[in-house]
Design an enzyme around this catalytic site. Structure first.
Site, mmCIF file in Angstrom:
data_model
loop_
_atom_site.group_PDB
_atom_site.id
_atom_site.type_symbol
_atom_site.label_atom_id
_atom_site.label_comp_id
_atom_site.label_asym_id
_atom_site.label_seq_id
_atom_site.Cartn_x
_atom_site.Cartn_y
_atom_site.Cartn_z
ATOM 1 C CE LYS A 1 -9.899 -4.088 -8.235
ATOM 2 N NZ LYS A 1 -10.466 -3.723 -6.906
ATOM 3 C CG ASP B 1 -8.959 1.477 -4.611
ATOM 4 O OD1 ASP B 1 -8.241 0.471 -4.746
ATOM 5 O OD2 ASP B 1 -9.946 1.524 -3.839
ATOM 6 C CB SER B 2 -3.389 0.012 -4.759
ATOM 7 O OG SER B 2 -3.247 -0.170 -6.154
ATOM 8 C CD GLU C 1 -12.477 -2.683 -2.500
ATOM 9 O OE1 GLU C 1 -12.972 -2.580 -1.362
ATOM 10 O OE2 GLU C 1 -11.330 -2.299 -2.783
ATOM 11 C CG ASP D 1 -9.939 -0.454 -8.100
ATOM 12 O OD1 ASP D 1 -10.950 -1.164 -8.162
ATOM 13 O OD2 ASP D 1 -9.018 -0.619 -7.279
ATOM 14 C CD GLU E 1 -6.926 -7.476 -1.732
ATOM 15 O OE1 GLU E 1 -7.678 -6.849 -2.509
ATOM 16 O OE2 GLU E 1 -6.002 -6.935 -1.085
HETATM 17 O O1 KIV Z 1 -6.291 -1.296 -6.193
HETATM 18 C C1 KIV Z 1 -5.643 -2.343 -6.341
HETATM 19 O O2 KIV Z 1 -4.441 -2.329 -6.596
HETATM 20 C C2 KIV Z 1 -6.343 -3.599 -6.167
HETATM 21 C C3 KIV Z 1 -5.525 -4.848 -6.044
HETATM 22 C C4 KIV Z 1 -6.275 -5.902 -5.359
HETATM 23 C C5 KIV Z 1 -5.011 -5.320 -7.351
HETATM 24 O O3 KIV Z 1 -7.537 -3.628 -6.126
#
Ligand code: KIV
Length: 293
Positions: A120, A52-53, A122, A91, A189
């Site tokens: 992924k 999501d970056s 959080e 993500d 992280e």
């Molecule tokens: O979205 C992202 O790029 C991340 C980084 C921590 C790899 O979650």
């Protein structure tokens, strides 16, 4: 073993688990479209995350909170079309896994149907019901602890986490709970190196670090950070392997100069008519009829 060659098979989750047992470091980066996926794959990285970056590095947002499922799917689908050999994760964006386990499975499942091999998300103990629901729906989950960018407001900014004893113990406990809930790995992280080392030693599943020191089972850096593609100062944990922003700006300004000096394009870069047609075309005036064909 590189995954860049045509013949090498696609990396799987069991391969990843074996890497930790063998003490082989796992290499992960992000990708957001076909060219970034081709570059990561040609470099032989083990895992690609459509992060999501994308909100920060491609879409011009200040943080990851505005990123939606639709935006993530758009970028994930571009990476899938690049057919990478690396294990491909997507993500889960803010609010796609916060409302209910059902909603979380629907969103995570949509990523798998689009071609991701896992997702992924959080957060620690508070996310356990969502993680269990995903795992029960055969959706592999990489946890993400420490500095979790979607919690920017709750954290009061991007700050290193787990520095106090209580916070460090909570993180250790969260990591254990994520493993027990079925996560195949945990991304760590922005935490002190000693804490990341302790988490890595106490878990069976691999840890992937970013700003978490050298003792994780693997490392991840954001594509645009490691290639120096963004202007301005990068965080302390980033090692830029090239200054992409400067190199690309220099190439683009040389091209602009050539255009202005009428040096671009040259004959090699142009399509040329056969001689006879060329003569006819240059002798043509607006009063003439086109030739019969
Ligand atoms: O979205 C992202 O790029 C991340 C980084 C921590 C790899 O979650």
């Amino acid at each position: 073993m590189s995954h860049a060659s045509e013949s090498s098979p696609r990396l799987t989750l069991p391969d990843l688990a074996a890497f930790k047992q063998q003490g082989r470091a796992i290499v992960m980066t992000t990708a957001y479209d076909a060219p970034t996926a081709w570059i990561a794959d040609a470099a032989g990285v083990d895992m690609i995350l459509v992060g999501d970056s994308v909100g920060n590095v491609c879409l011009g947002f200040e943080n990851t909170l505005p990123v939606t499922m639709a935006m993530m799917r758009h970028h994930l689908e571009a990476v899938v079309r690049a057919r990478p050999k690396a294990l491909l994760l997507a993500d889960m964006p803010y609010l796609s896994y916060h409302l209910s386990p059902e909603d979380t499975v629907r969103n995570g499942g949509a990523f798998l149907q689009a071609g991701a091999q896992g997702v992924k998300l959080e957060g620690g103990a508070v996310r356990l019901p969502m993680i269990r629901a995903l795992v029960q729906a055969e959706i592999p989950v990489l946890g993400h602890l420490g500095l979790t960018p979607q919690s920017i407001h709750a954290m009061g900014g991007y700050k290193v986490q787990g520095k106090e004893a209580k916070a460090a113990l909570t993180l250790l406990d969260d990591a254990q709970r994520l493993q027990d809930a079925g996560c195949f790995g945990v991304l760590l992280e922005g935490i002190p190196a000693q804490l990341a080392a302790k988490v890595t030693a106490s878990l069976e599943i691999p840890t992937i670090g970013i700003g978490a020191g050298p003792h994780c089972s693997g490392q991840v850096l954001v594509f645009h950070d490691l290639l120096g593609m963004l202007p301005g100062q990068a965080p302390k944990f980033v090692r830029k392997y090239m200054n992409g922003f400067e190199l690309m700006t220099d190439a683009m300004s040389r091209w602009a100069k050539d255009v202005r000096a009428k040096r671009f394009p040259d004959a090699q870069e142009s399509y040329i008519l056969p001689e006879a047609t060329g003569k006819f075309v240059s002798a043509w005036t607006p009063t003439q009829e086109p030739p019969e064909v």
